[in-house]
Enzyme design. Structure first.
Site, PDB file in Angstrom:
ATOM      1  N   SER A  58      57.094 -29.066  39.267  1.00  0.00           N
ATOM      2  CA  SER A  58      56.593 -30.446  39.338  1.00  0.00           C
ATOM      3  C   SER A  58      55.383 -30.650  38.420  1.00  0.00           C
ATOM      4  CB  SER A  58      56.256 -30.839  40.781  1.00  0.00           C
ATOM      5  OG  SER A  58      55.113 -30.180  41.242  1.00  0.00           O
ATOM      6  N   ASN A  59      54.575 -29.625  38.229  1.00  0.00           N
ATOM      7  CA  ASN A  59      53.456 -29.772  37.282  1.00  0.00           C
ATOM      8  C   ASN A  59      53.967 -29.875  35.847  1.00  0.00           C
ATOM      9  OD1 ASN A  59      50.615 -29.724  38.457  1.00  0.00           O
ATOM     10  ND2 ASN A  59      51.626 -28.140  39.663  1.00  0.00           N
ATOM     11  N   MET A  78      54.385 -17.077  38.557  1.00  0.00           N
ATOM     12  CA  MET A  78      53.974 -16.194  39.652  1.00  0.00           C
ATOM     13  C   MET A  78      53.668 -14.760  39.228  1.00  0.00           C
ATOM     14  SD  MET A  78      53.833 -18.408  41.883  1.00  0.00           S
ATOM     15  CE  MET A  78      53.613 -17.570  43.443  1.00  0.00           C
ATOM     16  N   ARG A  79      53.408 -14.551  37.961  1.00  0.00           N
ATOM     17  CA  ARG A  79      53.058 -13.196  37.515  1.00  0.00           C
ATOM     18  C   ARG A  79      51.722 -13.194  36.801  1.00  0.00           C
ATOM     19  NH1 ARG A  79      57.859  -9.570  36.997  1.00  0.00           N
ATOM     20  NH2 ARG A  79      59.507 -10.801  37.926  1.00  0.00           N
ATOM     21  N   ASN A 122      45.699 -22.458  33.442  1.00  0.00           N
ATOM     22  CA  ASN A 122      46.480 -22.360  34.685  1.00  0.00           C
ATOM     23  C   ASN A 122      46.023 -23.440  35.645  1.00  0.00           C
ATOM     24  OD1 ASN A 122      48.192 -21.169  36.709  1.00  0.00           O
ATOM     25  ND2 ASN A 122      46.401 -20.207  37.619  1.00  0.00           N
ATOM     26  N   HIS A 182      45.645 -24.063  39.811  1.00  0.00           N
ATOM     27  CA  HIS A 182      45.641 -23.328  41.080  1.00  0.00           C
ATOM     28  C   HIS A 182      45.359 -24.311  42.222  1.00  0.00           C
ATOM     29  CE1 HIS A 182      45.160 -19.987  43.788  1.00  0.00           C
ATOM     30  NE2 HIS A 182      44.030 -20.525  44.228  1.00  0.00           N
TER      31      HIS A 182
HETATM   32  C1  GRF Z   1      51.354 -25.548  42.324  1.00  0.00           C
HETATM   33  O1  GRF Z   1      50.790 -25.788  43.581  1.00  0.00           O
HETATM   34  C2  GRF Z   1      50.366 -24.852  41.419  1.00  0.00           C
HETATM   35  O2  GRF Z   1      49.047 -25.208  41.668  1.00  0.00           O
HETATM   36  C3  GRF Z   1      50.565 -23.406  41.764  1.00  0.00           C
HETATM   37  O3  GRF Z   1      51.943 -23.267  42.013  1.00  0.00           O
HETATM   38  C4  GRF Z   1      52.490 -24.527  42.407  1.00  0.00           C
HETATM   39  C5  GRF Z   1      53.583 -24.828  41.444  1.00  0.00           C
HETATM   40  O4  GRF Z   1      54.272 -26.003  41.784  1.00  0.00           O
HETATM   41  N1  GRF Z   1      50.067 -22.543  40.714  1.00  0.00           N
HETATM   42  P1  GRF Z   1      55.243 -26.655  40.720  1.00  0.00           P
HETATM   43  O5  GRF Z   1      56.248 -25.562  40.334  1.00  0.00           O
HETATM   44  O6  GRF Z   1      54.442 -27.099  39.547  1.00  0.00           O
HETATM   45  O7  GRF Z   1      55.905 -27.767  41.448  1.00  0.00           O
END
Ligand code: GRF
Length: 220
Positions: A16-17, A95-96, A112, A114
């Site tokens: 989603s980001n 996730m790495r 990044n 967070h």
């Molecule tokens: C988000 O909450 C981001 O802050 C974290 O992982 C999540 C990823 O969500 N690092 P998406 O894949 O962007 O929907």
């Protein structure tokens, strides 16, 4: 950096980001171009979404580790990113951990997002950590990436109030809304050449100062 910021987005899941970044570009709020989306997870929905929006998206092998890329794999990721002309890497739910090979190839050019107010609650499940701790405010942070876990210099943060009846899900949803605004905003500052890393601090230059600096030193 001349022209739109050439982004490579690294994802592991939902994306989603990544979509918020693409939307901001489409809306003319972010002067960037997503050159490629890479994932360590072959089935990541983000890869399908990117492809459906016309963005090159690839799954690339990671090597033998579970929480990082192997050195050999990092070399391949760097090769692919360079092949697509990527200037800046944006991690979006990747996730790495990133290690030496990628860090040195893109020094000061990896960011990044967070879902917590760093330096509180780094690592996994930042929202759940904030709730469990009893924090009254939570939020999100965009930061440069260094060798640590969510420890790089902070570019921007948004605060979200924790409500008495919040669950991990409800808090995460409100934080995510802020993430989707904050990430494109911070990337736009980068695109405008307005960020300077000064030790732990990230200085945000005025648009005029950034222009002046670019004239004196066009390499950025
Ligand atoms: C988000 O909450 C981001 O802050 C974290 O992982 C999540 C990823 O969500 N690092 P998406 O894949 O962007 O929907």
């Amino acid at each position: 950096m001349a022209g739109p910021l050439a982004l490579g987005i690294l994802v592991s899941g939902r994306g989603s980001n990544m979509e918020a970044v693409l939307d901001a570009i489409g809306a003319g709020q972010l002067d960037a171009e997503v050159r490629v989306v890479l994932s360590d997870v072959e089935s990541a929905p983000a890869l399908r979404t990117a492809l459906s929006r016309g963005v090159p998206a690839l799954h690339i092998p990671t090597g033998k580790y579970r929480t990082r890329l192997s050195d050999e794999a990092e070399k391949e990721w760097v090769r692919v990113l360079r092949e697509h002309g990527v200037e800046v890497i944006a991690l979006a739910g990747f996730m790495r951990m990133i290690h030496e090979t990628i860090l040195s190839a893109f020094a000061g050019r990896i960011v990044n997002i967070h879902p917590a107010l760093l330096p509180a609650f780094p690592g996994l499940h930042g929202q759940r950590q904030a709730l469990d701790y009893g924090a009254k405010v939570a939020g999100c942070t965009v930061h440069f990436v260094n060798e640590g876990m969510d420890t790089g210099p902070i570019i921007g943060q948004r605060v979200v109030r924790v409500e008495a009846d919040d669950t991990e899900q409800s808090l995460s949803a409100r934080i995510l809304e802020q993430e989707h605004e904050l990430y494109p905003e911070c990337l736009q500052l980068l695109a405008e050449g307005r960020l300077r890393i000064d030790g732990r601090r990230v200085r945000i230059l005025s648009a005029q100062d950034a222009l002046r600096k670019e004239c004196n030193d066009p390499s950025g």
